[in-house]
Design a protein around this motif. Sequence first.
Motif, PDB file in Angstrom:
ATOM      1  N   ASN A   1     -40.703 -20.245  12.023  1.00  0.00           N
ATOM      2  CA  ASN A   1     -41.905 -19.557  12.495  1.00  0.00           C
ATOM      3  C   ASN A   1     -42.294 -18.451  11.518  1.00  0.00           C
ATOM      4  OD1 ASN A   1     -44.031 -18.768  14.200  1.00  0.00           O
ATOM      5  ND2 ASN A   1     -42.743 -17.349  15.341  1.00  0.00           N
ATOM      6  N   ILE A   2     -42.361 -18.795  10.206  1.00  0.00           N
ATOM      7  CA  ILE A   2     -42.823 -17.789   9.248  1.00  0.00           C
ATOM      8  C   ILE A   2     -44.331 -17.612   9.433  1.00  0.00           C
ATOM      9  CG2 ILE A   2     -40.955 -18.344   7.647  1.00  0.00           C
ATOM     10  CD1 ILE A   2     -43.095 -19.689   5.837  1.00  0.00           C
TER      11      ILE A   2
ATOM     12  N   LEU B   1     -49.448 -12.284  14.843  1.00  0.00           N
ATOM     13  CA  LEU B   1     -48.448 -13.351  14.927  1.00  0.00           C
ATOM     14  C   LEU B   1     -47.757 -13.301  16.284  1.00  0.00           C
ATOM     15  CD1 LEU B   1     -45.397 -11.957  14.532  1.00  0.00           C
ATOM     16  CD2 LEU B   1     -46.106 -11.893  12.152  1.00  0.00           C
TER      17      LEU B   1
ATOM     18  N   ASN C   1     -39.239 -12.991   9.926  1.00  0.00           N
ATOM     19  CA  ASN C   1     -39.688 -14.144  10.710  1.00  0.00           C
ATOM     20  C   ASN C   1     -38.591 -15.201  10.803  1.00  0.00           C
ATOM     21  OD1 ASN C   1     -42.167 -12.934   9.302  1.00  0.00           O
ATOM     22  ND2 ASN C   1     -43.091 -14.223  10.880  1.00  0.00           N
TER      23      ASN C   1
ATOM     24  N   VAL D   1     -44.003 -14.002  17.956  1.00  0.00           N
ATOM     25  CA  VAL D   1     -42.605 -14.134  17.549  1.00  0.00           C
ATOM     26  C   VAL D   1     -41.699 -13.833  18.735  1.00  0.00           C
ATOM     27  CG1 VAL D   1     -42.375 -11.726  16.781  1.00  0.00           C
ATOM     28  CG2 VAL D   1     -40.946 -13.488  15.745  1.00  0.00           C
TER      29      VAL D   1
ATOM     30  N   ASN E   1     -42.705 -13.639   5.220  1.00  0.00           N
ATOM     31  CA  ASN E   1     -41.398 -13.692   5.863  1.00  0.00           C
ATOM     32  C   ASN E   1     -40.932 -12.386   6.496  1.00  0.00           C
ATOM     33  OD1 ASN E   1     -39.818 -16.430   5.304  1.00  0.00           O
ATOM     34  ND2 ASN E   1     -41.148 -16.039   3.550  1.00  0.00           N
ATOM     35  N   GLU E   2     -41.632 -11.279   6.293  1.00  0.00           N
ATOM     36  CA  GLU E   2     -41.236 -10.025   6.955  1.00  0.00           C
ATOM     37  C   GLU E   2     -42.476  -9.180   7.221  1.00  0.00           C
ATOM     38  OE1 GLU E   2     -38.639  -7.545   4.585  1.00  0.00           O
ATOM     39  OE2 GLU E   2     -39.767  -7.946   2.757  1.00  0.00           O
TER      40      GLU E   2
ATOM     41  N   ALA F   1     -33.359 -14.580  10.802  1.00  0.00           N
ATOM     42  CA  ALA F   1     -33.872 -13.526  11.682  1.00  0.00           C
ATOM     43  C   ALA F   1     -32.785 -13.059  12.643  1.00  0.00           C
ATOM     44  CB  ALA F   1     -35.076 -14.042  12.470  1.00  0.00           C
TER      45      ALA F   1
ATOM     46  N   ALA G   1     -46.055 -14.079   8.207  1.00  0.00           N
ATOM     47  CA  ALA G   1     -46.337 -12.643   8.243  1.00  0.00           C
ATOM     48  C   ALA G   1     -47.635 -12.276   7.535  1.00  0.00           C
ATOM     49  CB  ALA G   1     -45.174 -11.872   7.618  1.00  0.00           C
TER      50      ALA G   1
END
Length: 335
Positions: free
Chosen positions: A96-97, A104, A92, A106, A66-67, A282, A99
Amino acid sequence: MKVAQLTKYNKKNPQILISDASLPPLGPYDLLIQVKAAGVNPLDNLIARGDLKLVVPYKLPQTLGNEFVGLVQQTGKNVTNFKVGDRVYGRNPLNNIGAFAEELVVNQSAVAHVPEYLTNQEAATVPLTALTAIQALELLQAKPGQTLFISGGTGSFGAMAIPIAVAKGLKVITSGSPQNQQRVEQLGVNKFIDYTKEDYTKVLSGIDLVIDTLGGKETIKQMAILRPHGKLVSLRGMPNKEFAKRMKMSKFKQGLFSLASRSIEKEAAKKKIDYQFLFVTANGQQLAAANKILVENQIHPTVGKIFSLNEVSQAMEKVQQGHNKGKVIIDMSKN
């Protein structure tokens, strides 16, 4: 590219596989990012165990994480704020997670430039905690001069939340273990409560605002220290109808969360407290705002144990066990 994917929800032993996956196409406002490091959070375990399927129902297989912090490799045709080679980080978007991956894609709106003084491992600890602090204070409608209590503020969340709250003019009180007292006092807390010697419910009253990081019975206990019409935002409590509305969930889900939170809402009403639940989203602009506070205070987040991408399951288990001194990190350069 190599990713860590959840292939089966399970309360005790979620199935996570390291596999190859392809990237989605690059949209006009998207960035292709080479991930350098990713933070591992309790949120990742909640997702893998299926505890958040009502909030975010991911279709499996789903890349976790998630980050992140990483380098921009390619930009969409309409990207204006970033260029190839920029070091960026972000939380994220919920839809759209992913990480825990070598690369990725984003949207540019989710990321911010990384302060130069932070290492990649340090930077990977920032997005979720910084955004949580900013969004919690926004939800609380915090005003300069008000008193804020942060339960257990000696961890990674407090390290971000305390200086952000102080910068907004709040008087901050926190509780924690004595070995961390000096460190959080240097961040600007007005009062520190050593939980080994004092019960915060016995020494605090008339507090304006609370950020609850503990959940369970502690959420109710913290209501008792608030003044009438005080406000509490919980990061670990029960999601309620107002939360479902903010997240633009269906009427059906709003009804479910209304039923699920009935007891805590009743307690809040009895004490004339405004109760809210926060699930951080986000926001690159908010993260950029947090950067200014980080740089001014030269805050160096505490990095805990470091794992490789192949060790995601072990990293998540480490987070699940708790009592970590610093945030657990996935470092993509680690073999």
